[in-house]
Design an enzyme around this catalytic site. Structure first.
Site: not given
Length: 501
Positions: A107, A123, A136, A193, A266-267, A276
């Site tokens: 998104r 975002k 998204g 990331r 992934d963060n 994030d």
């Protein structure tokens, strides 16, 4: 299908307010193996929610840029900015300790990178190939939280992505209930990331893995190419450098009482940034086991677990980089940097909070531990304790601190040991250090909730602007705003923040 996709998009034209951005688009140049080129999906009838003058200045935007024709549409995703190369990047990752496979910007769409080295990302700007059945979109609630948190963390001196602005729209977005849409314009040197590296390693694409690692080293870690413990092995040096940055970051989180809430691989930023902002929280009462994410039923990301989770995530990064690093022993040696850097960084942060402005002495770590045990015993308000202690060292009555505790004997015992150590430093220097280290204002959940309610129910952004101003200088006294630095109301404990936030 996103109904907003049917909105007419203005033809590409030069936008005068953006003439100084001058894009260079480094990540886009890596090519289609790393991302998918696409435009944001427009939203109907956008409106401004908030803007950051400081971030606008970073980007070289002129004063009053938000009033220029096309600015609102551009940062809602309804109008293109000349020279930008919008894309969604692909990555993978571990979520709650489990391999989740391919993820990606589901998104968020990267508009591009400015000539000043700042990437700008929208975002909530619509579906991408990586949305995984999602819409998204982002909602106003979470977008306000991210906007305020990004700028608040920066003002606290904690590495973070930044936020240029938030725009809103009455377009409906379904979460636990139907909410309205919003878009955050996020800014960072890079949004790469740990999961970007995991993605290519998991599928055995070593050439792409090497290309990505070389890009990161050459752009952000050039010192890894020469000297150091891993001379001749830039990839091991990269792993070590990322570990050191991550250690410094998490030490700052722990010292200020910040809970990230969803430390998936992934963060995790390859640059050691806080990234994030979802179910985050600045703790009210100090509880090492506090879980801020309502979705985290197992407590994987509890406050006390953050340092160890960061190491676990670095271990995943090391596994991903292993084809480049070579020997497993070399990767483990690079990871060892985190294990030594974190405790040293955390103790230094705690010494500053205690006003120990001299050289570290034996027993300082034990004093810091005893302080945290004291606070945990009664779940004492973390921010208020440290601020009152700072004011006491600056001359305020000790009763202001003592009144925070029911067990006065336990407090008195601790205070005696603290005063003994404090007598070894210059008290004026200690007070000055503490008042510049222990903030009066942090973004507590209930403060954010009040700003969100005003925005959602009345389209009133006055409280958001007040918070933005206070959080921009969190160590100042700001007379007349003591309520924003006071104890949370009883209803604050009922606020639930989850991954959908």
């Amino acid at each position: 299908m996103d109904t907003a996709a049917t909105i007419d998009r203005p033809a590409d034209t030069a936008l005068p307010f953006a003439s100084g951005l001058a894009w260079r688009n480094g990540f886009a140049a890596l090519g289609p193996r790393f991302s998918t080129a696409l435009r944001p999906t427009p939203l109907p009838a956008p409106y401004w929610v908030g803007t950051s003058p400081q971030v606008a200045a970073l980007l070289g935007l002129p004063a009053g840029w938000q009033d220029a024709p096309g600015a609102l549409d551009a940062f809602t995703g309804s109008r293109s900015i000349a020279g930008a190369a919008p894309l969604a990047s692909v990555y993978s990752g571990h979520q709650f300790g489990v391999w989740a496979g391919q993820l990606g910007d589901g998104r968020a769409i990267l508009l591009g990178e400015t000539s000043g080295g700042w990437e700008v990302q929208l975002k909530g700007s619509g579906r991408t190939p990586y949305s995984r059945m999602g819409d998204g979109r982002a909602v106003l609630r979470s977008s306000i939280r991210e906007f305020l948190a990004s700028e608040a963390m920066h003002a606290l001196g904690i590495p973070t992505t930044r936020a240029l602005c938030v725009t809103g729209s009455d377009a409906p977005v379904r979460r636990e209930e139907v909410e309205t849409a919003a878009v955050v314009a996020r800014v960072a040197p890079s949004f790469i990331r740990f999961g970007h590296f995991e993605h290519f390693a998991a599928t055995g694409r070593v050439d792409e893995l090497r290309t990505l690692a070389d890009y990161v080293i050459d752009r952000y870690y050039p010192a890894c190419r020469s000297g150091g413990r891993f001379a001749g092995n830039a990839y091991a040096a990269l792993l070590e450098a990322v570990g050191e940055r991550t250690a410094a970051l998490v030490a700052q989180w722990q010292a200020v009482g910040f809970c990230h809430g969803v430390m998936n691989t992934d963060n995790m930023s390859i640059l050691g940034l806080t990234i994030d902002y979802g179910p985050f929280q600045f703790m009210d009462g100090f509880d090492p086991g506090h879980i801020c994410n309502h979705s985290d039923t197992q407590g994987r990301y509890a406050f006390s677990q953050q340092p160890q989770v960061a190491y676990w995530n670095l271990f995943c990064l090391a596994q991903a980089l292993l084809p480049l690093v070579g020997e497993e022993e070399t990767a483990l040696a690079a990871l060892a940097a985190y294990r030594s850097a974190f405790p040293a960084a955390f103790e230094a942060r705690m010494r500053a909070k205690l006003g120990l402005a001299d050289e570290a002495r034996p027993g300082d770590g034990a004093l810091a531990d005893a302080t945290l045990r004291l606070l945990a015993g009664e779940r004492t308000d973390y921010t208020i304790f440290w601020r009152r202690l700072s004011r006491h060292v600056a001359g305020a009555p000790v009763e202001d601190v003592r009144d925070l505790f029911l067990d006065r004997a336990a407090f008195d015992t601790w205070m005696l040991s603290y005063q003994e150590r404090l007598s070894q430093v210059d008290k004026a220097l200690a007070a000055d250090l503490m008042c510049k280290t222990n903030p009066k204002f942090v973004l507590r959940n209930h403060l954010g909730e009040q700003a969100i309610r005003s925005a959602r129910e009345h389209r009133d952004f006055g409280e958001l602007q007040t918070l933005q101003r206070l959080l921009a200088t969190p160590y100042d006294e700001h007379p007349g705003h003591d309520a924003h630095a006071g104890f949370p109301p009883d209803w604050a404990s009922s606020i639930e923040i989850s991954c959908s936030s």
